[in-house]
Design a protein around this motif. Structure first.
Motif: not given
Length: 377
Positions: A253-266, A288-300
């Motif tokens: 969250s601190a990284a996102a607040a300083r402008g870092v591109d935080v992306r998560i693939i879950a 809300r903290a500015g993370w970008k969230l994604f969910e992988y759909e091709r397989a488990v």
């Protein structure tokens, strides 16, 4: 590690490993292996030409198409005179009957259970479990989340097609992987529950190998947090069981607040819904903290990797959640070679193409919201 653990067989093995197969280069050659098709191709190629050793540690080894395929390949390597060893976690591999491993032993494979469950009642510590995967085949080492069960076998080969990312490396750290494997192999049934951390530190400037046990300070977790805190452009994490401990959550969250591109693939589909519930409970806070969230759909999704800026990447078995810190041993490599980091970033972007963007947590009734809160506690 306690000095008393250096039994004569372990001391002999360590001495032999120190004398054999000197590193071929001062630096490492590291190859990213995205997807089980290429992972299996590389592994089987190396096993089938092995002359010195085939050493595999894994959390899960099951009978099935993949398990029997590797058992046959390992037995053939043993017939050629290679030292073939399999260290399987007794809990993670509990579905495999004892006769399966007895057959391996009869074929020249030195198969050993890590913390056998039958010995727990006689004083053997139940934890930590051996969740790390350390594979050494002659002068090559592998680190990644793949295991030996049909969940990982590609669908076109009759498996479930889980998505995985691993790495293959040659160079000085492979010697350290040999030593770490031998330590775990010989301490597998120590009643004192001995465990250890093994970290190459700054021995090499391009690669670090880390395998750590659940005791403070957690080496791998500490290294990840240190790098996230200094990130300037991006922190991209792809992880099968993502629900970070509070300290790393704050760092992201601190990284996102300083402008870092935080992306998560879950994962979208998962074999551990409890951890997914815990993550769902925190989705809104992360967004809300500015993370970008994604969910992988091709397989488990079962991959565990991360990219920070243009000069740091990690691949291995570390699940970004508290369970990995408290109950199991993990193994990762950290790579600081820019070409490898760029390849890892391209793999992440490719997997983004098979993922959907998440703008809110999935809707849930009162009971489900309670389950999510309990899972996240």
């Amino acid at each position: 590690m306690h000095a008393a653990a250096l039994t004569p067989p372990l001391a002999r093995d360590l001495a032999t490993a120190a004398q054999a197969d000197p590193p071929t280069a001062a630096r490492h050659h590291v190859e990213l292996l995205p997807g089980m098709e290429v992972i299996l191709e590389r592994l089987l190629r190396d096993v089938r030409r092995a002359r010195e050793r085939v050493w595999i540690s894994t959390y899960i080894y099951k009978p099935g198409k993949l398990g029997h395929l590797f058992a046959d390949a390992m037995a053939e390597a043993a017939r050629r005179g290679a030292d073939v060893r399999l260290l399987f976690d007794a809990l993670g591999s509990h579905e495999a009957p004892a006769s399966f491993f007895e057959d391996m032993r009869a074929r020249g494979i030195r198969a050993r259970a890590y913390r056998p469950l039958g010995a727990v009642a006689r004083g053997l510590a139940l934890f930590p479990r051996e969740h790390s995967r350390i594979v050494v085949i002659d002068d090559a080492g592998y680190v990644g989340g793949a295991a030996w069960a049909d969940e990982w076998l590609p669908r076109e080969q009759g498996g479930e097609g889980w998505h995985e990312i691993c790495s293959r490396l040659t160079g000085p750290c492979v010697r350290d992987m040999q030593r770490a494997f031998l330590l775990r192999f010989h301490l597998a049934d120590e009643a004192e529950g001995l465990s250890f951390d093994y970290w190459t530190g700054d021995k090499a400037d391009d690669v670090e190998f880390v395998t750590d046990a659940p005791r403070p300070p957690p080496v791998l977790y500490t290294r990840i947090r240190e790098r996230v805190r200094t990130a300037t452009s991006r922190v991209w994490i792809e992880n099968a069981y993502f629900c970070p401990p509070r300290g790393l959550e704050a760092d992201l969250s601190a990284a996102a607040a300083r402008g870092v591109d935080v992306r998560i693939i879950a994962p979208h589909a998962t074999d551990l819904p409890l951890l997914q519930r815990a993550a769902f409970h925190r989705y809104e806070r992360w967004l809300r903290a500015g993370w970008k969230l994604f969910e992988y759909e091709r397989a488990v999704l079962h991959a565990k990797c991360a990219v920070v800026d243009d000069d740091w990447a990690t691949v291995g078995t570390f699940n970004v959640n508290s369970t990995s810190l408290r109950w199991v041993s993990e193994a990762n490599i950290i790579v600081k070679d820019r070409a490898f980091v760029a390849e890892a970033a391209r793999t992440f972007e490719h997997d983004l193409g098979g993922s959907r963007s998440v703008s809110r947590a999935p809707a849930a009734g009162l009971l489900e919201r309670g389950k999510r809160a309990a899972a996240s506690a």
